[in-house]
Motif scaffolding. Structure first.
Motif, mmCIF file in Angstrom:
data_model
loop_
_atom_site.group_PDB
_atom_site.id
_atom_site.type_symbol
_atom_site.label_atom_id
_atom_site.label_comp_id
_atom_site.label_asym_id
_atom_site.label_seq_id
_atom_site.Cartn_x
_atom_site.Cartn_y
_atom_site.Cartn_z
ATOM 1 N N GLN A 88 0.800 -1.216 0.000
ATOM 2 C CA GLN A 88 0.000 0.000 0.000
ATOM 3 C C GLN A 88 0.842 1.280 0.000
ATOM 4 O O GLN A 88 0.503 2.249 -0.651
ATOM 5 N N GLU A 166 -3.604 -3.796 -1.483
ATOM 6 C CA GLU A 166 -4.179 -2.445 -1.464
ATOM 7 C C GLU A 166 -3.332 -1.441 -2.218
ATOM 8 O O GLU A 166 -3.136 -0.310 -1.777
ATOM 9 N N ASP A 172 -5.322 8.398 -7.284
ATOM 10 C CA ASP A 172 -6.511 9.135 -7.688
ATOM 11 C C ASP A 172 -7.311 8.245 -8.646
ATOM 12 O O ASP A 172 -6.832 7.208 -9.095
ATOM 13 N N GLN A 242 -21.669 0.780 -5.202
ATOM 14 C CA GLN A 242 -22.883 1.609 -5.274
ATOM 15 C C GLN A 242 -23.864 1.131 -6.334
ATOM 16 O O GLN A 242 -25.060 1.040 -6.083
ATOM 17 N N GLY B 53 -8.473 16.334 -6.240
ATOM 18 C CA GLY B 53 -7.588 16.684 -7.352
ATOM 19 C C GLY B 53 -6.753 15.476 -7.694
ATOM 20 O O GLY B 53 -6.576 14.598 -6.853
ATOM 21 N N PRO B 54 -6.226 15.422 -8.924
ATOM 22 C CA PRO B 54 -5.404 14.271 -9.304
ATOM 23 C C PRO B 54 -4.122 14.203 -8.468
ATOM 24 O O PRO B 54 -3.747 15.189 -7.839
ATOM 25 N N SER B 186 -8.501 5.660 3.554
ATOM 26 C CA SER B 186 -7.731 4.700 2.770
ATOM 27 C C SER B 186 -7.228 3.591 3.683
ATOM 28 O O SER B 186 -6.761 3.831 4.790
ATOM 29 N N GLY B 187 -7.398 2.372 3.220
ATOM 30 C CA GLY B 187 -6.963 1.222 4.009
ATOM 31 C C GLY B 187 -7.984 0.737 5.021
ATOM 32 O O GLY B 187 -7.708 -0.197 5.766
ATOM 33 N N PRO B 190 -15.011 -1.296 4.299
ATOM 34 C CA PRO B 190 -16.192 -0.452 4.080
ATOM 35 C C PRO B 190 -16.959 -0.125 5.362
ATOM 36 O O PRO B 190 -17.355 1.031 5.560
ATOM 37 N N HIS B 216 -9.365 10.849 -2.442
ATOM 38 C CA HIS B 216 -9.562 10.370 -3.805
ATOM 39 C C HIS B 216 -10.821 9.531 -3.890
ATOM 40 O O HIS B 216 -11.121 8.978 -4.929
ATOM 41 N N ASN B 217 -11.500 9.409 -2.761
ATOM 42 C CA ASN B 217 -12.702 8.580 -2.767
ATOM 43 C C ASN B 217 -13.920 9.465 -2.998
ATOM 44 O O ASN B 217 -14.467 10.070 -2.084
ATOM 45 N N MET B 218 -14.321 9.556 -4.270
ATOM 46 C CA MET B 218 -15.368 10.499 -4.664
ATOM 47 C C MET B 218 -16.688 10.185 -3.969
ATOM 48 O O MET B 218 -17.471 11.067 -3.672
ATOM 49 N N GLU B 219 -16.933 8.896 -3.723
ATOM 50 C CA GLU B 219 -18.198 8.533 -3.103
ATOM 51 C C GLU B 219 -18.267 9.006 -1.662
ATOM 52 O O GLU B 219 -19.298 9.507 -1.211
ATOM 53 N N GLN B 223 -20.718 12.125 -0.035
ATOM 54 C CA GLN B 223 -21.609 11.925 1.117
ATOM 55 C C GLN B 223 -21.320 12.916 2.236
ATOM 56 O O GLN B 223 -22.215 13.308 2.970
ATOM 57 N N LEU B 257 -10.278 12.791 -12.397
ATOM 58 C CA LEU B 257 -11.088 12.409 -11.241
ATOM 59 C C LEU B 257 -12.271 11.592 -11.738
ATOM 60 O O LEU B 257 -12.278 11.126 -12.861
ATOM 61 N N ASP B 258 -13.247 11.450 -10.905
ATOM 62 C CA ASP B 258 -14.338 10.567 -11.236
ATOM 63 C C ASP B 258 -15.585 11.051 -10.510
ATOM 64 O O ASP B 258 -15.492 11.900 -9.626
ATOM 65 N N THR B 259 -16.721 10.510 -10.871
ATOM 66 C CA THR B 259 -17.948 10.850 -10.149
ATOM 67 C C THR B 259 -18.444 9.574 -9.463
ATOM 68 O O THR B 259 -18.065 8.474 -9.852
ATOM 69 N N PRO B 260 -19.304 9.713 -8.438
ATOM 70 C CA PRO B 260 -19.843 8.511 -7.802
ATOM 71 C C PRO B 260 -20.576 7.638 -8.828
ATOM 72 O O PRO B 260 -21.118 8.166 -9.802
ATOM 73 N N GLN B 261 -20.580 6.334 -8.573
ATOM 74 C CA GLN B 261 -21.210 5.410 -9.527
ATOM 75 C C GLN B 261 -22.669 5.742 -9.787
ATOM 76 O O GLN B 261 -23.127 5.662 -10.925
#
Lengths: 282, 303
Positions: A88, A166, A172, A242, B53-54, B186-187, B190, B216-219, B223, B257-261
């Motif tokens: 990781q 991990e 990103d 999701q 951001g990236p 991170s790590g 859930p 980096h976790n957009m979801e 929230q 970047l990304d958007t939530p699913q």
């Protein structure tokens, strides 16, 4: 490729509180599989992964890689060449002061001729899209870039199996996608991939999902089967991606709606088949 | 500029203000690397603000300014009324006020016993033993580590997730007014991650701690955050609520970047000509919107 037989592992760093991380694991991983291991923190995932290239030796039981028992010291080098590890935190795995030297470290120790070494380093850096940074000092890179350097170092060894513990946790979204694409590409080339992750949407990438809990294997099967058991997963501290959650909820309202759906594309496609409500379409 | 107290629910002076901030690493050497080139942001008291951001965009460099680990080279950073360029800056006070929880904080543990590690900060600030004990206990409870059960455990025998909780408790024990998290989940598995995000929200709701997260976790950002700043190549390029930010999906993706699913699903439906709202971030919202737009009962009869 990898055979794990009745493996127990106990950490006794703290004599007063010894921790048994693995409690009798039995597992066969065939060549060319793409296995994703999930499970809550402390379930034994990383301990298991470290047995795959003899970083840890079982307290009892046996692990063999291509028929070589990890307990046998004479196989150690061959095992480590066969199974690459990516962890990781990239900083712990970077040793050189220049990116390309870091990537070259492993293959150089294998005694490859210079030309071959050069070719492998460039190829590996291209795969992770870090070729432009090859002369930079790694400590000046971002965490995600460093991780790609570490992966390049592992790929440059051309291992039969790559274990990623991990490895995407700090990247990103694009970096994560790049690493996942790299893994798919290596898998297509026949490399066995074993990935540990806490991202459920990454767990659907594999051909097989292993769920660990309290040092045991709680579930083992293809992602479609594992992710159709939402309640069991939640009890194990896990969740659904999701999109899979959304499909499951729609399925509860309309049992004909298929579940589990593992990708955004599938979900959109299935939803588009539903009739629009009269209120909206009028 | 004196800090005006926040009263009657009015948000007056931001607790943190960044103006035109620039930073270059190793300037004037062959390794010179521009990290920040014009960041502007403001955080109000009690807000949860996310910075996305990236990789390599300068997020970590930016937040290291917030407790004075890096001094502004150009531009300014004002935290709780203190200008960080000020020569008389009380850095110890600043570091008590702004708690930083870096990526993999478990690497910052160093004491043999859990309780001592968490007590290190408060002890250093000269609090008496009873107060230290009280704060350690409270901090451990906030992160879900039982005081009696864990205080005498060996730090390095813990699992990664437990070590992270210890590290966070060590920062909470300082009772900071602003908490900065670099990749808080991170790590974490859930269940632990969502429990942890709920704790962060609770710190804001109950203790009025201002929260800044880099992720980096957009979801989870979608929230948790009230507002989001997008940092690209050392500049702040977008600012807005999660709905505003994630509905600009093309731009977000261009930035790496990304958007939530669920947002992706809703946008996919719109592309198929279905008249659904696309600025939805959670599974529940998406479910409701789908129920509104599609005739689910009819399908049930089919079955």
């Amino acid at each position: 490729m990898i055979v794990v037989e009745d493996v127990h592992h106990t950490y006794d760093v703290d004599r007063a509180h010894p921790v048994t991380a693995l409690k009798g694991i039995n597992l066969h991983i065939e060549e060319g599989e793409y296995v994703v291991i999930i499970g809550r923190n402390g379930s034994g995932k990383s301990t298991l992964a470290k047995h795959f290239n003899a970083l840890l030796i079982p307290t009892s039981g046996d692990v063999s890689i291509k028929g070589m028992n990890t307990k046998d010291p004479q196989h150690l080098t061959t095992i480590r060449h066969s199974v690459g590890m990516v962890f990781q935190v990239p900083d712990n795995q970077i040793i050189a002061t220049v990116v390309e030297e870091d990537v070259a470290f492993g293959p150089e120790n294998m005694g490859l001729p210079l030309q071959e070494l050069r070719a492998r380093v460039d190829e590996a850096l291209t795969v992770v899209d870090m070729l432009d940074h090859r002369t930079r000092p790694p400590h000046m890179l971002s965490a995600g870039q460093k991780q790609r350097v570490v992966i390049a170092g592992a790929i440059a060894m051309r291992p039969a199996c790559l274990v990623l513990d991990e490895a995407t946790a700090m990247l990103d979204p694009r970096g994560r996608r790049d690493v996942l694409d790299t893994m798919q590409q290596l898998h297509a080339q026949g490399v066995t991939i074993i990935a540990i992750t806490h991202f459920m949407r990454e767990a659907v990438e594999g051909t097989r999902v292993i769920v660990m809990d309290q040092g045991n294997i709680a579930m083992d099967g293809p992602p479609q089967r594992i992710f159709s058991q939402a309640d069991e997963l939640r009890q194990l501290g896990l969740d659904l991606p999701q999109v899979t959650q959304l499909a499951e909820r729609i399925h509860r309202r309309t049992p004909a709606f298929p579940t589990p759906l593992l990708s955004v594309e599938e979900c959109v496609e299935e939803l588009c088949r539903l009739p629009q409500s009269a209120v909206v379409s009028s | 500029m004196p800090l005006t107290a926040v009263g009657g629910g009015e948000l007056m002076t931001p607790v943190l203000r960044v103006e035109d901030l620039h930073h270059t690493y190793l300037p004037g050497t062959p390794f010179e690397a521009v990290s920040l080139q014009g960041v502007n942001m403001e955080v109000q008291e009690g807000e949860i603000v996310a910075i996305i951001g990236p990789t390599g965009s300068g997020k970590s460099t930016l937040i290291q300014h917030f407790n004075g680990l890096i001094s502004p080279q150009r531009g300014s950073v004002t935290v709780l009324g203190q200008d960080l360029r000020d020569h008389d800056l009380d850095i110890k006070r600043l570091r008590r006020q702004v708690g930083m929880i870096f990526q993999t904080p478990e690497q910052q543990l160093f004491e043999q016993y859990v309780g001592d590690d968490i007590a290190f900060g408060p002890r250093n600030f000269g609090l008496d033993a009873a107060e230290v004990r009280q704060r350690v206990k409270r901090a451990m409870e906030m992160v879900g580590l039982g005081f009696e059960d864990f205080k005498d455990r060996l730090t390095f025998s813990l699992s990664g997730g437990e070590m992270r909780k210890v590290a966070i408790a060590g920062v909470l024990a300082l009772e900071p007014r602003i908490l900065v998290f670099d990749e808080p989940t991170s790590g974490l598995d859930p269940a632990t991650a969502s429990e942890f995000l709920a704790k962060i929200r609770e710190l804001r709701d109950l203790e009025k701690v201002t929260i800044i997260i880099v992720s980096h976790n957009m979801e989870s950002v979608a929230q948790l955050a009230d507002r989001i700043y997008v940092i690209v190549q050392g500049q702040s390029v977008l600012e807005g609520t999660p709905q505003q930010i994630f509905s600009q999906s093309d731009q977000i993706r261009d930035y790496g970047l990304d958007t939530p699913q669920v947002t992706q699903v809703m946008q996919g439906l719109r592309s198929c000509g279905r008249p659904v709202r696309a600025d939805l971030l959670s599974v529940r919202e998406a479910e409701e919107e789908i129920c509104r737009c599609f005739d689910l009962t009819e399908r049930q009869v089919d079955h």
